[in-house]
Design an enzyme around this catalytic site. Structure first.
Site, mmCIF file in Angstrom:
data_model
loop_
_atom_site.group_PDB
_atom_site.id
_atom_site.type_symbol
_atom_site.label_atom_id
_atom_site.label_comp_id
_atom_site.label_asym_id
_atom_site.label_seq_id
_atom_site.Cartn_x
_atom_site.Cartn_y
_atom_site.Cartn_z
ATOM 1 N N PHE A 161 0.848 -1.183 0.000
ATOM 2 C CA PHE A 161 0.000 0.000 0.000
ATOM 3 C C PHE A 161 0.890 1.242 0.000
ATOM 4 C CE2 PHE A 161 -2.717 3.027 2.461
ATOM 5 C CZ PHE A 161 -3.832 3.025 1.638
ATOM 6 N N THR A 215 1.753 7.376 1.754
ATOM 7 C CA THR A 215 2.600 8.420 2.340
ATOM 8 C C THR A 215 3.584 9.012 1.326
ATOM 9 O OG1 THR A 215 2.428 7.381 4.486
ATOM 10 C CG2 THR A 215 4.306 8.844 4.170
ATOM 11 N N SER A 263 6.071 -0.153 3.344
ATOM 12 C CA SER A 263 6.367 -1.443 3.972
ATOM 13 C C SER A 263 6.304 -2.559 2.931
ATOM 14 C CB SER A 263 5.356 -1.745 5.080
ATOM 15 O OG SER A 263 5.440 -0.772 6.088
ATOM 16 N N ARG A 267 -7.022 -1.378 10.324
ATOM 17 C CA ARG A 267 -6.447 -0.967 11.615
ATOM 18 C C ARG A 267 -6.578 -2.036 12.706
ATOM 19 N NH1 ARG A 267 -8.179 5.360 10.895
ATOM 20 N NH2 ARG A 267 -6.275 5.978 9.812
ATOM 21 N N ARG A 311 14.993 -16.047 37.469
ATOM 22 C CA ARG A 311 15.999 -15.071 37.911
ATOM 23 C C ARG A 311 15.863 -14.849 39.427
ATOM 24 N NH1 ARG A 311 20.730 -12.291 37.269
ATOM 25 N NH2 ARG A 311 20.538 -10.126 37.953
ATOM 26 N N GLN A 361 5.999 -8.736 45.235
ATOM 27 C CA GLN A 361 4.647 -8.274 44.928
ATOM 28 C C GLN A 361 4.648 -7.081 43.960
ATOM 29 O OE1 GLN A 361 2.075 -6.781 48.121
ATOM 30 N NE2 GLN A 361 0.668 -8.408 47.592
ATOM 31 N N GLU A 378 -0.407 3.478 9.533
ATOM 32 C CA GLU A 378 -1.857 3.454 9.275
ATOM 33 C C GLU A 378 -2.561 4.534 10.100
ATOM 34 O OE1 GLU A 378 -3.861 -0.258 8.600
ATOM 35 O OE2 GLU A 378 -1.952 -1.241 8.167
#
Lengths: 266, 407
Positions: free
Chosen positions: B122, B125, B157, B242, B267, B278, B386
């Protein structure tokens, strides 16, 4: 060409657990397509894709729920499948199983010589690797085990590379023939969306011993010359880990090389 | 959570998950480093039938809608938001092509779109026309049975890799927004070349190019809809595309959590797993809640949109009219507001989740050989392309004010 691929439903996972008390394989968990059969299916489908007018049929022997592996085979590109199923097959060892499967292959091939049968190298539950070679024996067809590459195939013959301890053999044989393949032969595809949809709709005929024209004496426990005396998981080997000590990295390296020399490794 | 997906949609998600694990994960670090789109990924998508998820079976698709597409994009983006893109960009370029095509144009273009034999992209731009898309300067002058196109498009893109470009041009600069027209321009057309290859912050596993048109002759038959209908086609496309960006953003957020939580469980600091604190747990709870809220928004939207869309597609195939015309006849509502909301919320969530995941893991996650920092770099684009999130807010507010003004 009719390509036939033999598949089996086995406990999921590469390491199958054995009940320490009874010596039996634990089958209560999830089941799946025998991992080695993925390579057989992939190779069968690749031959089909390269050979116009050919088709692939998957064959399995097992209880009703084993139909799931035929669906998986269709999802991965097989055209259809048949299910060898019935109480008369229960308790069969590899010799009786390969007899039943070879009867199914005979029925599928209908005297057409242009038939190529694929099996996985072995199953992940009993690990024997018998089925392919034994089927070739029952059928009186040429066969090759540990096939790592198909060099050439047409409707009349096949040329393969067979893995040996010191390299590989190149074996050419006329069709019909039976091959069992190792995992180096290909990388199995992920079942496509259309394959998955087709597998949901597929219907699989169930073939009984009578329909296959089997001699009942050759099936089940009666037809099985082997009997399992005992089955066990060998104890894990104790590891003799030696920790190399030393003040600095250089010291440790020196001590390591001394230890290796003492053990006559260096 | 399952929002009432069909069996087919569940299969799509399962298949995409397998592809993500087995095929994308092993390739993502190198593709990101090399800034290359490995074509084997495109081959996998073709073989898996992922390009035709939202297209009818008649053209080789699997007959689904935006939900099917979003599920695939979400699952693939869990492994890599960049490698997932060819599916999304081909849909973005392909949506106006499919929805505005005549029956004849559908026959010509859609089978190759559905099979993935041809990738679409597409091109809207330009250097001077970003958020203000109506300021575009690429011109198309009618000469007999073709247009002569001049100008350039930026930041495209899947550029260079894609085969067919849905390009917004002006056929009448005096009319501004109403002079915009969409043309399908194929790679290899004389006068169409690729300019600069962009070096990017994220989604580096996808190629981004400048497209250059110099006296490029494009057949009139490649025009989608009438002259001047381009902006409407673009807006309608964005309504449907979108949620795909939102799904990509969700996948990126989930992927970041999928890498982070197992690490926090193993870890140890201060003598206990980091996940046992927490402060960490509450942060994880907030992040996961936002992701699920995003999923609820995206999939309730797409499932609602698909009811209209699938009906319009069915009618278009029967009548021979365009899908757009059939949508109009159904008098269905536009989805601009909710579609903008889905992209806005999910892309902001993705950026927050990916950034927080780095905080949670600590220094290791700042390093490139740990897979978390890439999710933050990949998340950023979902707030921009977009329509930037400023534009999404404009769209939402405009719709809101209109609703209240109508009483």
């Amino acid at each position: 060409m009719h390509i036939i691929v033999c598949v089996k439903q086995t406990p999921a996972g590469e390491n199958v657990s054995v009940d320490q008390n009874t010596g039996c394989i634990i089958r209560s968990g999830e089941s799946a397509l025998n991992p080695f059969d993925e390579f057989a299916i992939e190779e069968a489908v690749r031959v089909k894709e390269k050979t116009p007018g050919s088709k692939v049929t998957a064959v399995t022997m097992g209880p009703p729920q084993a139909e799931a592996v035929l669906r998986e085979a269709v999802a991965r590109g097989c055209d259809g499948g048949v299910h060898v199923c019935g109480r008369e097959f229960a308790g069969s060892d590899t010799w009786a199983t390969s007899y039943a499967l070879s009867q199914a292959v005979k029925k599928l091939s209908e005297n057409d010589p242009s038939v190529l049968v694929f099996c996985g190298k072995q199953t992940n539950d009993s690990d024997t690797g018998h089925i392919g070679p034994q089927m070739a024996q029952w059928l009186g067809w040429p066969g090759a085990a540990f096939v790592r590459k198909l060099e050439a195939v047409d409707g009349k013959s096949v040329r393969v590379q067979r893995l040996m301890e010191d390299g590989y053999d190149v074996v050419e044989m006329p069709l019909p023939a039976v091959l069992s393949v190792i995992k180096e032969i290909n990388t199995p595809r992920i079942a496509s969306l259309k394959g998955r949809l087709a597998s949901k709709k597929a219907q699989f005929p169930k073939w009984s011993a009578a329909e296959l024209g089997c001699d009942p004496a050759k099936l089940g426990l009666d037809g099985s010359p082997t009997s399992v005396v005992r089955c066990f998981t060998p104890p894990q080997r104790a590891s003799n880990t030696v920790k190399i000590q030393g003040e600095t990295a250089a010291d440790k390296a020196r001590n390591l090389s001394a230890a290796l020399k003492e053990a006559k490794i260096l | 959570m399952d929002y009432g997906f069909t069996q087919l949609q569940t299969e799509i998600a399962q298949l995409a998950r397998e592809l993500a694990e087995k095929k994308l994960k092993p390739l993502r670090a190198k593709a990101d480093h090399d800034e290359k789109l490995p074509m084997e990924v495109v081959e996998e998508y073709r073989a898996s039938n992922l390009f035709g998820l939202w297209l009818p079976e008649q053209y080789g698709g699997t007959g689904g809608g935006v939900t099917d597409l979003a599920l695939a994009i979400e699952e693939l983006s869990k492994a890599c938001g960049g490698l997932a893109l060819p599916i999304a960009t081909s849909a973005l370029g392909g949506m106006p092509a499919f929805m505005w095509a005549t029956a004849e144009q559908r026959e010509k273009w859609i089978p190759a779109l559905a099979s993935g034999e041809k990738l679409f992209a597409f091109a809207l731009t330009e250097a001077e026309a970003g958020s203000d898309a109506t300021a575009l300067k690429t011109t198309a002058v009618l000469e007999g049975d073709h247009y002569v196109v001049n100008g350039s498009k930026h930041f495209i893109s899947t550029g260079e890799v894609a085969d067919v470009y849905t390009v917004a041009v002006t056929t009448n600069p005096k009319r501004g927004a109403r002079g915009i027209t969409l043309l399908l321009i194929e790679k290899g057309t004389p006068g169409f070349t690729f300019g600069k290859k962009e070096e990017k912050l994220g989604i580096r596993a996808n190629t981004t190019y400048e497209l250059v048109f110099q006296d490029c002759k494009v057949p009139v038959a490649n025009r989608l809809g009438g002259e001047g209908m381009g902006l409407l086609a673009v807006q309608e496309t964005f309504d449907y595309s979108r949620p795909g960006v939102a799904a990509q953003a969700l996948g990126i957020a989930e992927g970041a959590l999928n890498e982070t939580i197992p690490y926090l469980r193993t870890r140890k600091q201060f003598g206990q797993p980091v996940s046992s604190f927490q402060a960490i747990q509450h942060k994880l709870a907030d992040l996961a809640t936002k992701v699920e809220a995003g999923r609820a928004l995206v999939y309730s939207l797409t499932l609602a949109m698909d009811k209209d869309y699938l009906k319009a597609v069915e009618n278009a195939l029967a009548s021979g009219a365009s899908v757009h015309d059939e949508l109009k006849k159904l008098k269905t509502r536009r989805w601009t507001k909710e579609s903008a909301m889905s992209k806005l919320f999910c892309s902001d969530t993705a950026m927050e989740v990916a950034s927080e995941c780095i905080n949670l893991c600590g220094g290791i996650a700042y390093m490139r050989d740990f897979p978390v920092e890439k999710y933050m770099r990949d998340a950023k684009i979902t707030q921009i392309y977009e329509g930037t999130n400023h534009i999404q807010r404009n769209e939402i507010a405009a719709a809101l004010i209109k609703e209240y003004a109508a009483g």
